[in-house]
Design a protein around this motif. Structure first.
Motif, PDB file in Angstrom:
ATOM      1  N   GLU A   1       0.798  -1.228   0.000  1.00  0.00           N
ATOM      2  CA  GLU A   1       0.000   0.000   0.000  1.00  0.00           C
ATOM      3  C   GLU A   1       0.828   1.275   0.000  1.00  0.00           C
ATOM      4  O   GLU A   1       0.329   2.337  -0.348  1.00  0.00           O
ATOM      5  N   CYS A   2       2.107   1.198   0.392  1.00  0.00           N
ATOM      6  CA  CYS A   2       2.945   2.397   0.417  1.00  0.00           C
ATOM      7  C   CYS A   2       3.517   2.718  -0.944  1.00  0.00           C
ATOM      8  O   CYS A   2       4.053   3.816  -1.165  1.00  0.00           O
ATOM      9  N   ALA A   3       3.435   1.791  -1.902  1.00  0.00           N
ATOM     10  CA  ALA A   3       4.112   1.928  -3.190  1.00  0.00           C
ATOM     11  C   ALA A   3       3.168   2.444  -4.271  1.00  0.00           C
ATOM     12  O   ALA A   3       1.958   2.222  -4.230  1.00  0.00           O
ATOM     13  N   GLU A   4       3.753   3.120  -5.256  1.00  0.00           N
ATOM     14  CA  GLU A   4       3.001   3.614  -6.420  1.00  0.00           C
ATOM     15  C   GLU A   4       3.695   3.129  -7.684  1.00  0.00           C
ATOM     16  O   GLU A   4       4.867   3.426  -7.924  1.00  0.00           O
ATOM     17  N   HIS A   5       2.952   2.398  -8.504  1.00  0.00           N
ATOM     18  CA  HIS A   5       3.489   1.829  -9.736  1.00  0.00           C
ATOM     19  C   HIS A   5       2.676   2.318 -10.924  1.00  0.00           C
ATOM     20  O   HIS A   5       1.464   2.158 -10.952  1.00  0.00           O
ATOM     21  N   GLN A   6       3.359   2.959 -11.859  1.00  0.00           N
ATOM     22  CA  GLN A   6       2.702   3.475 -13.062  1.00  0.00           C
ATOM     23  C   GLN A   6       1.477   4.324 -12.716  1.00  0.00           C
ATOM     24  O   GLN A   6       0.422   4.211 -13.325  1.00  0.00           O
ATOM     25  N   GLY A   7       1.652   5.168 -11.706  1.00  0.00           N
ATOM     26  CA  GLY A   7       0.604   6.110 -11.328  1.00  0.00           C
ATOM     27  C   GLY A   7      -0.489   5.535 -10.448  1.00  0.00           C
ATOM     28  O   GLY A   7      -1.437   6.247 -10.117  1.00  0.00           O
ATOM     29  N   ILE A   8      -0.375   4.273 -10.061  1.00  0.00           N
ATOM     30  CA  ILE A   8      -1.425   3.633  -9.255  1.00  0.00           C
ATOM     31  C   ILE A   8      -0.856   3.201  -7.912  1.00  0.00           C
ATOM     32  O   ILE A   8       0.163   2.514  -7.850  1.00  0.00           O
ATOM     33  N   ALA A   9      -1.525   3.596  -6.837  1.00  0.00           N
ATOM     34  CA  ALA A   9      -1.217   3.103  -5.494  1.00  0.00           C
ATOM     35  C   ALA A   9      -2.336   2.142  -5.111  1.00  0.00           C
ATOM     36  O   ALA A   9      -3.454   2.562  -4.813  1.00  0.00           O
ATOM     37  N   TYR A  10      -2.047   0.858  -5.157  1.00  0.00           N
ATOM     38  CA  TYR A  10      -3.065  -0.158  -4.875  1.00  0.00           C
ATOM     39  C   TYR A  10      -3.317  -0.243  -3.374  1.00  0.00           C
ATOM     40  O   TYR A  10      -2.375  -0.302  -2.589  1.00  0.00           O
ATOM     41  N   GLY A  11      -4.577  -0.304  -3.001  1.00  0.00           N
ATOM     42  CA  GLY A  11      -4.913  -0.413  -1.587  1.00  0.00           C
ATOM     43  C   GLY A  11      -5.532  -1.746  -1.243  1.00  0.00           C
ATOM     44  O   GLY A  11      -6.310  -1.844  -0.306  1.00  0.00           O
ATOM     45  N   LEU A  12      -5.182  -2.767  -2.014  1.00  0.00           N
ATOM     46  CA  LEU A  12      -5.779  -4.087  -1.834  1.00  0.00           C
ATOM     47  C   LEU A  12      -4.700  -5.147  -1.611  1.00  0.00           C
ATOM     48  O   LEU A  12      -3.530  -4.949  -1.964  1.00  0.00           O
ATOM     49  N   VAL A  13      -5.098  -6.274  -1.064  1.00  0.00           N
ATOM     50  CA  VAL A  13      -4.138  -7.304  -0.689  1.00  0.00           C
ATOM     51  C   VAL A  13      -3.550  -8.019  -1.903  1.00  0.00           C
ATOM     52  O   VAL A  13      -2.335  -8.244  -1.970  1.00  0.00           O
ATOM     53  N   GLU A  14      -4.377  -8.385  -2.864  1.00  0.00           N
ATOM     54  CA  GLU A  14      -3.880  -9.208  -3.967  1.00  0.00           C
ATOM     55  C   GLU A  14      -2.768  -8.531  -4.766  1.00  0.00           C
ATOM     56  O   GLU A  14      -1.765  -9.187  -5.081  1.00  0.00           O
ATOM     57  N   PRO A  15      -2.878  -7.236  -5.123  1.00  0.00           N
ATOM     58  CA  PRO A  15      -1.737  -6.604  -5.802  1.00  0.00           C
ATOM     59  C   PRO A  15      -0.457  -6.638  -4.962  1.00  0.00           C
ATOM     60  O   PRO A  15       0.637  -6.819  -5.506  1.00  0.00           O
ATOM     61  N   ALA A  16      -0.596  -6.481  -3.646  1.00  0.00           N
ATOM     62  CA  ALA A  16       0.579  -6.551  -2.767  1.00  0.00           C
ATOM     63  C   ALA A  16       1.214  -7.931  -2.828  1.00  0.00           C
ATOM     64  O   ALA A  16       2.454  -8.067  -2.837  1.00  0.00           O
ATOM     65  N   TYR A  17       0.391  -8.977  -2.880  1.00  0.00           N
ATOM     66  CA  TYR A  17       0.918 -10.342  -2.987  1.00  0.00           C
ATOM     67  C   TYR A  17       1.608 -10.558  -4.336  1.00  0.00           C
ATOM     68  O   TYR A  17       2.654 -11.225  -4.412  1.00  0.00           O
ATOM     69  N   GLU A  18       1.029 -10.017  -5.401  1.00  0.00           N
ATOM     70  CA  GLU A  18       1.660 -10.129  -6.715  1.00  0.00           C
ATOM     71  C   GLU A  18       3.008  -9.417  -6.722  1.00  0.00           C
ATOM     72  O   GLU A  18       3.998  -9.933  -7.270  1.00  0.00           O
ATOM     73  N   GLN A  19       3.071  -8.257  -6.105  1.00  0.00           N
ATOM     74  CA  GLN A  19       4.324  -7.518  -6.012  1.00  0.00           C
ATOM     75  C   GLN A  19       5.356  -8.290  -5.192  1.00  0.00           C
ATOM     76  O   GLN A  19       6.545  -8.318  -5.531  1.00  0.00           O
ATOM     77  N   ALA A  20       4.906  -8.933  -4.111  1.00  0.00           N
ATOM     78  CA  ALA A  20       5.818  -9.705  -3.256  1.00  0.00           C
ATOM     79  C   ALA A  20       6.441 -10.857  -4.033  1.00  0.00           C
ATOM     80  O   ALA A  20       7.639 -11.158  -3.875  1.00  0.00           O
ATOM     81  N   ARG A  21       5.657 -11.524  -4.878  1.00  0.00           N
ATOM     82  CA  ARG A  21       6.193 -12.633  -5.671  1.00  0.00           C
ATOM     83  C   ARG A  21       7.274 -12.147  -6.636  1.00  0.00           C
ATOM     84  O   ARG A  21       8.321 -12.799  -6.802  1.00  0.00           O
TER      85      ARG A  21
END
Length: 400
Positions: free
Chosen positions: A276-296
């Motif tokens: 949630e602290c990160a911004e990628h291509q203009g989007i700051a995702y506030g959901l769990v699944e994008p965070a999990y995708e980023q972690a992988r």
């Protein structure tokens, strides 16, 4: 010799990263995970279930103490980081302790947004973001007494449901014309509002909060039209903003969140960010699944796979409230696009699929969300769906 890796933040994103690192880079790093909250990492998605009394506090914990020990990880919680020295590659804790790193990961999460109105600092006014918020609600609620939840998004609905299940008389106030307007179309939102009403939550739409009324503590919420709603407890759940304070203070590039590239790297090649602290291509995702995708992706990067890239996420939302099944993904509104709609009033089921140029681009499911991951997979794979169109609304079991 193991390379020192420090992870600031120990929420769901950080825990997923450590889990992935254990699979991809076991022994490569000497890992320290630092969390400011006074407890080990827990599942925030289940906070409303804890509030509702459906689970116990022990059920929240993501990983037990011995799991962290088995991974050889130093897990520090209840202590925050005061500063990052990028030149010296060190982090300084609030108590003065210093840790050195070769690589640093920021997983600092987000802050709850509070309304800039009079009375928000009164005792009895809470956010709904961390475990301490829920513990304060449980300690302060009294069955039959009134509470107000401000915000009809995902968090607000979860808070309202949890309070109602605890026996509290709940009024849910939302500024917009429908609940979860960022995740639901008008038809699904109408069904959701009706279901919440049956669960003891009064829903007020197009209602603007003017101020919180009270002297020694909160007594009521006043709306812009002058209406007063009695409240012993007020929960503000109108949104979140990325916690990028440490990053900004350290001179890292940040906009709404900490700016990252497709490899999760910040403007400093030794520092990464996710969740949630990160911004990628203009989007700051506030959901769990994008965070999990980023972690992988980040775990693969830290393991030496420079080809691992994060392309962004197809947003999907699951409302995790007992007896309420909601799923949405992609461009669910589908304005000026082809839509397939199924509605069963008697069973409380509504489905809408949006098709554009022979591809599924959006979906809303209410009442029966069992095919949500199937539709999400079609969107992510960009599969063509003309051959499936006749039976698409009925899910994968119809493909044969």
């Amino acid at each position: 010799m193991s390379e020192p890796l420090v992870i600031i933040g120990q929420g769901m994103a950080a825990t997923k990263l450590v889990e992935e690192l254990s699979a991809h880079a076991l022994g490569r790093y000497s890992i320290i995970v630092i969390g400011k909250e006074p407890c080990r990492a827990y599942n925030r998605v289940l906070l409303s279930s804890l509030l509702a009394g459906e689970i116990g506090s022990n059920d929240l914990e993501l990983k037990p103490a011995d799991w962290w020990q088995r991974q050889g990880i130093t897990n520090i919680f209840g202590r925050g980081v005061a500063a990052i020295d990028r030149e010296g590659k060190q982090v300084t804790m609030e108590d003065g302790t210093i840790f050195s790193y070769e690589k640093l990961v920021l997983a600092t999460g987000s802050y709850p947004v509070m309304l800039p109105i009079r009375g928000m600092n009164l005792p009895g006014v809470l956010s709904f973001r961390v475990r301490a918020d829920v513990e304060a609600m449980i300690a302060g609620v009294q069955p039959g007494r009134p509470a107000v939840v401000i915000g009809g998004g995902l968090l607000g609905i979860e808070a309202a449901y949890g309070l109602a299940q605890a026996g509290v008389k709940v009024t849910l106030i939302h500024l917009m014309d429908r609940l979860m307007e960022r995740q639901l179309d008008a038809s699904a939102a109408e069904l959701l509002a009706a279901t919440l009403e049956t669960k003891g939550v009064e829903v007020l739409l197009r209602a603007q909060t003017a101020r919180i009324v009270g002297n020694a503590r909160v007594e009521a919420v006043e709306l812009a039209d002058g209406q007063l709603i009695p409240a012993d407890l007020v929960v503000c759940a109108i949104g979140i903003r990325p916690n990028a304070d440490l990053a900004r203070a350290a001179g890292l590039e940040a906009n709404r969140g900490i700016l990252i590239d497709d490899g999760m790297r910040t403007s400093d090649p030794s520092v990464f960010a996710l969740g949630e602290c990160a911004e990628h291509q203009g989007i700051a995702y506030g959901l769990v699944e994008p965070a999990y995708e980023q972690a992988r992706i980040l775990a693969r990067r830290l393991a030496g796979d420079e080809k691992a890239r994060y392309p962004g996420s197809v947003l999907s939302t699951h409302l995790k409230v007992s007896g309420v099944s909601v799923f949405s993904a992609g461009d669910f509104l589908g304005e000026d696009k082809d839509a397939i709609i199924f509605r069963d009033e008697a069973r409380g089921i509504y489905k809408k699929l949006v098709v554009e140029n022979d591809h599924l681009t959006g979906a809303v499911l209410y009442g029966d969300t069992s095919d949500g991951l199937y539709y999400l997979g079609l969107m992510r794979s960009k599969a063509e769906v003309p051959a499936l169109r006749h039976d698409l609304i009925f899910g994968p079991q119809q493909e044969a």
